[in-house]
Design a protein around this motif. Structure first.
Motif, short mmCIF file in Angstrom:
data_model
loop_
_atom_site.label_atom_id
_atom_site.label_comp_id
_atom_site.label_asym_id
_atom_site.label_seq_id
_atom_site.Cartn_x
_atom_site.Cartn_y
_atom_site.Cartn_z
N ARG A 94 0.85 -1.20 0.00
CA ARG A 94 0.00 0.00 0.00
C ARG A 94 0.88 1.25 0.00
NH1 ARG A 94 -3.34 -0.27 5.21
NH2 ARG A 94 -4.14 1.74 4.47
N LEU A 95 0.76 2.06 -1.05
CA LEU A 95 1.46 3.33 -1.12
C LEU A 95 0.60 4.40 -0.48
CD1 LEU A 95 4.04 4.79 -2.21
CD2 LEU A 95 2.65 5.42 -4.20
N GLN A 96 1.21 5.22 0.39
CA GLN A 96 0.47 6.26 1.10
C GLN A 96 1.25 7.58 1.08
OE1 GLN A 96 0.19 4.23 4.96
NE2 GLN A 96 -1.97 3.81 4.54
N MET A 97 0.53 8.67 1.24
CA MET A 97 1.12 10.01 1.29
C MET A 97 0.88 10.62 2.67
SD MET A 97 0.24 13.20 -1.26
CE MET A 97 0.79 14.88 -0.95
N LEU A 98 1.88 11.29 3.20
CA LEU A 98 1.77 11.90 4.53
C LEU A 98 0.78 13.05 4.54
CD1 LEU A 98 4.50 12.64 7.10
CD2 LEU A 98 3.16 14.57 6.26
N ARG A 99 -0.01 13.09 5.63
CA ARG A 99 -0.95 14.19 5.85
C ARG A 99 -0.71 14.74 7.25
NH1 ARG A 99 -7.21 12.79 5.35
NH2 ARG A 99 -6.66 11.40 7.08
N ALA A 100 -0.18 15.97 7.31
CA ALA A 100 0.01 16.64 8.59
C ALA A 100 -1.31 17.29 8.99
CB ALA A 100 1.11 17.69 8.47
N ASP A 149 -0.95 11.61 9.84
CA ASP A 149 -1.47 10.31 9.44
C ASP A 149 -1.20 10.17 7.94
OD1 ASP A 149 -3.39 11.96 8.30
OD2 ASP A 149 -5.00 11.34 9.64
N TRP A 150 -1.76 9.14 7.32
CA TRP A 150 -1.40 8.83 5.94
C TRP A 150 -2.66 8.54 5.13
CZ3 TRP A 150 3.87 8.87 4.71
CH2 TRP A 150 4.73 8.95 5.81
N VAL A 151 -2.65 8.93 3.86
CA VAL A 151 -3.78 8.66 2.96
C VAL A 151 -3.32 7.70 1.87
CG1 VAL A 151 -4.86 10.88 3.47
CG2 VAL A 151 -3.29 10.70 1.52
N ASP A 152 -4.21 6.81 1.46
CA ASP A 152 -3.87 5.79 0.47
C ASP A 152 -3.82 6.37 -0.94
OD1 ASP A 152 -3.66 3.77 2.33
OD2 ASP A 152 -5.73 3.09 2.07
N ILE A 153 -2.88 5.88 -1.73
CA ILE A 153 -2.80 6.18 -3.16
C ILE A 153 -3.38 4.98 -3.89
CG2 ILE A 153 -1.30 6.75 -5.09
CD1 ILE A 153 -1.42 8.91 -2.93
N ALA A 154 -4.54 5.15 -4.50
CA ALA A 154 -5.25 4.01 -5.10
C ALA A 154 -4.56 3.50 -6.35
CB ALA A 154 -6.69 4.42 -5.42
N ARG A 155 -3.94 4.42 -7.12
CA ARG A 155 -3.32 4.04 -8.40
C ARG A 155 -1.85 4.49 -8.40
NH1 ARG A 155 -7.53 6.99 -9.27
NH2 ARG A 155 -6.34 8.60 -10.36
N PRO A 156 -0.98 3.77 -7.72
CA PRO A 156 0.41 4.21 -7.59
C PRO A 156 1.17 4.28 -8.90
CG PRO A 156 0.14 1.98 -6.74
CD PRO A 156 -1.23 2.52 -6.98
#
Length: 455
Positions: A248-254, A273-280
């Motif tokens: 699962r690829l995720q992007m940081l969310r401050a 926390d982190w949000v998912d990248i659906a289409r990496p």
């Protein structure tokens, strides 16, 4: 499709007594004293004063661009990110990136080519520290583009990252010649310590303008993006130690901070926390080459700018933003995984204090951080940075001093020019902390620097 400025050397040391800063130095915003004043030092391999170093430090150059590879062709230029993937006594195996944007045919064995016409990739070097001798150089991955930075893995390999995004079938003109790319670019590839890469794109790690990669002790892979704006990412692998298995690829969310590029103060902290990248693997998306970033941004992912070097200490991860901050001269960030907390560690108030930080590494025993500079300054430097005192903990560790009239190098007599403005890159310490390996980007070579790093 062009190279941007890069900066690559960061150094932290908790030994506050080893570094002094005068009031005058602080007022002028110049680097602190560190190990002492720098002076030209002759290279033990060529006899030329290629670097300036403090008293008690020495170095040896090896792996020059233009020299022959053991498995065919010659060493390319643009020496960038690098890491130690294997150590056997005094013999070190390093994998070095070559950040080349070119379409001409690549180098090394054909089986290690991803997109056959592309010229970027990696070279593997075996260096005997005791003898001060390069044992072997061989191509280990090619057919890639703009291999900028990357990172080592705990299982003894190198992750090399493409800093460009193109779709399959992309075509155009390069240096007056037409080209057509067969495959998409903007991915991470794995290079083993022995032999060559299988040239498989690790698509789960995303298609974006990659800079560095770091595998943490729990198997999580952290990734920086060198773009404006940029994201900070992580991969939660499906199988620890097997990145080809996906994850699962995720992007940081401050939280409460969607934009971290400006308007902040050093020491400021954020819960994340982190949000998912659906289409990496959809890096092109609907808006140029920001497909992955836009997926995260739509869910509140936080924006940085030009994220570069990435290195881990004990339960802490440092990364740089080359042009971040109000003065656009650079930021250093610190992330604590156990607390999911992000901190603005330092921010440069202007180019005279600290300019365009890039790659970085950490001394394994003292905690010294070494930061590479990739700025518009006429001479590029390696910085040391200690934890105490913020910017007052900065000092010059080394300076590029390479000037050639032509004919000085026996193996490469054609080399000439003023290379003092060439960036530093690829810094990494031996496990015993006695040797710092680093690259000079142009014309492209590696140095092994020895000295009293412990203070």
């Amino acid at each position: 499709m062009h190279r941007r400025p890069l900066l690559q050397a960061l150094a932290l040391s908790p030994l506050a007594a080893a570094f002094t800063t005068s009031a005058q130095t602080r007022q002028q915003g110049r680097p602190a004293a560190g190990y002492g004043p720098l002076r030209p030092v002759a290279d033990e391999a060529t006899g030329l004063p290629l670097l300036m170093l403090p008293e008690g430090f020495s170095y040896r150059s090896f792996g020059w661009a233009g020299e022959a590879l053991a498995n065919g062709g010659v060493v390319p230029g643009a020496a960038d990110g690098m890491g130690i993937v294997k150590a056997e006594g005094e013999t070190f195996t390093l994998v070095r990136n070559h950040e080349i944007l070119g379409v001409g045919g690549g180098f090394g064995p054909a089986a290690s080519h991803y997109d056959a016409g592309c010229d970027g990739g990696t070279v593997t070097l075996r260096y005997d520290r005791a003898a001060g001798k390069l044992l072997e150089m061989r191509g280990s991955l090619s057919g890639t583009l703009v291999n900028c930075a990357g990172g080592t893995t705990p299982w003894g390999s190198w992750l090399t990252c493409e800093e460009i995004v193109t779709p399959a079938g992309h075509s155009g003109q390069h240096r007056g010649k037409p080209f057509k790319l067969e495959k998409p670019h903007g991915f991470v590839f794995e290079v083993p310590a022995d032999g060559a890469s299988n040239a498989q794109a690790l698509t789960a790690l995303g298609q974006f303008k990659h800079e560095a990669a770091l595998v943490d002790t729990d198997g999580t892979v952290y990734l920086t993006e060198d773009a404006q704006p940029a994201g900070f990412y992580r991969l939660l692998p499906a199988k620890k130690g097997n990145l080809a298995a996906g994850g699962r690829l995720q992007m940081l969310r401050a939280r409460k901070a969607s934009d971290l590029r400006t308007g902040l103060k050093p020491g400021q902290q954020f819960d994340v926390d982190w949000v998912d990248i659906a289409r990496p693997a959809d890096g092109v998306g609907d808006n140029g080459n920001n497909g992955v970033l836009n997926q995260g941004r739509a869910q509140g992912g936080s924006l940085f700018t030009r994220l570069e070097g990435l290195f881990a200490g004990r339960d802490e991860i440092f990364f740089t933003s080359t042009d971040g901050g109000d003065a656009k001269a650079g930021q250093v960030w610190r992330f604590v995984p156990s607390q999911q907390r992000l901190e603005l560690f330092i921010e440069s108030p202007g180019a005279s204090a600290f300019d365009y930080p890039d790659n970085l590494c950490l001394h394994p025993r003292t905690g010294l951080i070494v930061v590479c500079e990739d700025s518009k300054q006429p001479v590029q430097r390696l910085y040391g940075l200690r934890r105490e005192g913020g910017l007052d903990g900065l000092f010059e560790l080394a300076r590029n001093n390479m000037q050639l009239a032509g004919g000085e190098l026996e193996k490469l007599p054609q080399l000439k020019g003023d290379f003092r403005g060439a960036e530093w890159a690829g810094t990494c310490f031996s496990a015993d902390g006695k040797t710092l390996f680093a690259n000079v980007y142009r014309p492209g070579f590696t140095v092994a620097i020895s000295g009293p790093f412990a203070g």
